[in-house]
Design an enzyme around this catalytic site. Structure first.
Site, PDB file in Angstrom:
ATOM      1  N   GLU A  96       0.844  -1.319   0.031  1.00 42.05           N
ATOM      2  CA  GLU A  96       0.055  -0.016  -0.137  1.00 42.05           C
ATOM      3  C   GLU A  96       0.698   1.232   0.153  1.00 42.05           C
ATOM      4  OE1 GLU A  96      -3.745  -1.703   2.166  1.00 42.05           O
ATOM      5  OE2 GLU A  96      -2.824  -0.222   3.308  1.00 42.05           O
ATOM      6  N   CYS A 109       3.629   8.614   1.177  1.00 43.93           N
ATOM      7  CA  CYS A 109       4.212   7.287   2.006  1.00 43.93           C
ATOM      8  C   CYS A 109       4.321   6.105   1.284  1.00 43.93           C
ATOM      9  CB  CYS A 109       3.117   7.331   3.437  1.00 43.93           C
ATOM     10  SG  CYS A 109       3.545   6.097   4.555  1.00 43.93           S
ATOM     11  N   CYS A 116       6.365  -7.072   6.931  1.00 44.73           N
ATOM     12  CA  CYS A 116       7.331  -6.431   7.864  1.00 44.73           C
ATOM     13  C   CYS A 116       7.780  -7.622   9.115  1.00 44.73           C
ATOM     14  CB  CYS A 116       7.174  -5.443   8.834  1.00 44.73           C
ATOM     15  SG  CYS A 116       8.278  -4.498   9.633  1.00 44.73           S
ATOM     16  N   CYS A 120       6.269  -5.179  15.744  1.00 48.37           N
ATOM     17  CA  CYS A 120       5.688  -4.331  16.667  1.00 48.37           C
ATOM     18  C   CYS A 120       4.123  -4.522  16.618  1.00 48.37           C
ATOM     19  CB  CYS A 120       6.171  -2.870  15.841  1.00 48.37           C
ATOM     20  SG  CYS A 120       7.765  -2.567  15.988  1.00 48.37           S
ATOM     21  N   CYS A 123       1.144  -2.453  15.278  1.00 49.72           N
ATOM     22  CA  CYS A 123       1.357  -2.075  13.771  1.00 49.72           C
ATOM     23  C   CYS A 123       0.480  -3.196  12.985  1.00 49.72           C
ATOM     24  CB  CYS A 123       2.739  -1.843  13.272  1.00 49.72           C
ATOM     25  SG  CYS A 123       2.796  -1.709  11.684  1.00 49.72           S
ATOM     26  N   CYS A 344      -1.510   5.986  10.019  1.00 47.17           N
ATOM     27  CA  CYS A 344      -0.118   5.527  10.380  1.00 47.17           C
ATOM     28  C   CYS A 344      -0.533   4.148  11.097  1.00 47.17           C
ATOM     29  CB  CYS A 344       0.452   6.446  11.205  1.00 47.17           C
ATOM     30  SG  CYS A 344       1.979   5.915  11.927  1.00 47.17           S
TER      31      CYS A 344
END
Length: 369
Positions: A96, A109, A116, A120, A123, A344
């Site tokens: 994205e 962005c 990933c 974390c 996220c 975010c």
């Protein structure tokens, strides 16, 4: 049987690499600038339309090179004007990319990995797991496509004025692909962005930060999210490998080496009852004292399966006030694109998880519940 040479993705080559590529083909070095002008200034991908190149060279480019773009499988615009695309690559993974328009700038962005692996827990990308690094060409293609899809603004102004590597993935884990892509973003023969307008965000891969200062001077942002090692170990797992003392030292070296008076942007997601108390603000002020930079307080954006909640507005304001009185530039980021999951921490794409990270996180969530 003669094996045909594989085609080179031209988006993956910065000016130096493209010059070397042309020389290896027996061409003059200046061909690199010519082709970069066509690709990034004229946004022309058809080699036949690059009219200042000879016909034999155009034929050679058809044979040896390509400028492949990912498939656009979604294009959404939020109520606040934020625009999100989902781009799918031939391998089946989708990433994205988000454009955030503001009065004085337009920020793109972009993603650096399909998924990933850093896990974390606040996220949503981490909950999708990890498949692979994006190539330099795949990273840069996001910028090329976005600029083409957005077009020019009023009076011919550039719509994309800033690029941030804050999308899916940890950029410094994909160092060798990210750096050539950012080189082209800042090259006058590429997209011509200033180093202050290209920002790389990292969770704290300390050896790569040390290496980064030797090859680039783009703006650095750090996903800090906690003022001490014990808490950061819980919400930013890479901290168990590279703790805060080592991270802060590497950041100070980066700022000093590049003479960046603006310093580091410290990103701090606000999690209710986790890291948002006044005692945390006091710790943070002590931790960051003497390091040039600013603190960006980020309201947590919820997603399915998350165990966290966003801090109360009153607590975020109190946190900000303390830091401001302590002499820091501290802002609360305005949430953008939340109604299309473009805010975010909400980017997920479609990732064929090779890390089994998604399964592990779902088990951890079940144990907590």
């Amino acid at each position: 049987m003669t094996t045909q040479p594989s085609k080179t993705h031209l988006f993956g080559l910065n000016r130096q690499a493209l010059t070397e590529w042309f020389v290896a083909l027996g061409e003059k070095p200046f061909r690199a600038k010519q082709v970069m002008k066509w690709l990034y200034h004229e946004r022309m991908l058809d080699f036949d339309q690059m009219t200042d190149l000879s016909k034999p060279l155009r034929a050679l480019l058809h044979e040896r090179a390509h400028c492949a773009l990912p498939e656009i499988i979604a294009d959404q615009i939020a109520s606040d004007g934020t625009r999100k695309w989902v781009f799918r690559y031939p391998c089946g993974n989708s990433i994205e990319t988000v454009f955030i328009p503001e009065d004085d700038r337009g920020t793109l962005c972009i993603s650096s990995q399909a998924g990933c692996a850093l896990a974390c827990p606040f996220c949503s990308t981490a909950h999708e797991g990890f498949n692979r690094n994006l190539t330099s060409g795949e990273i840069l293609a996001q910028v090329w496509l976005a600029k083409s899809l957005l077009g020019c603004g009023d009076n011919g102004k550039r719509v994309v004025t800033n690029v941030v590597l804050m999308g899916m993935g940890e950029p410094l884990v994909n160092f060798n692909n990210v750096i050539p892509a950012t080189d082209i973003m800042m090259d006058d023969w590429g997209f011509g962005l200033s180093k202050r307008r290209v920002t790389l965000s990292t969770s704290g891969v300390v050896p790569a930060i040390k290496q980064l200062k030797e090859v680039t001077d783009l703006s650095l942002a750090v996903s800090l999210h906690a003022p001490n090692d014990a808490l950061r170990d819980e919400i930013v797992p890479i901290n168990k490998r590279y703790g805060l003392p080592a991270l802060l030292e590497a950041c100070q070296e980066y700022v000093a080496h590049n003479g960046q008076h603006g310093g580091v942007t410290w990103e701090y997601v606000m999690l209710r009852g986790v890291n948002d108390r006044l005692e945390h603000a006091k710790e943070l002020a002590v931790l960051l004292k003497g390091i040039p930079g600013k603190i960006n307080l980020i309201p947590f954006n919820p997603f399915p399966g998350s165990r966290f909640e966003c801090s109360k507005r009153s607590d975020m304001l109190a946190f900000q006030r303390y830091l401001t009185k302590a002499g820091f530039i501290a802002t609360i980021r305005k949430t953008r694109g939340e109604d299309i999951d473009a805010a975010c921490g909400q980017l997920v794409g479609q990732v064929n998880d090779r890390s089994r990270r998604a399964l592990k996180l779902s088990r951890e969530q079940a144990e907590i519940a």
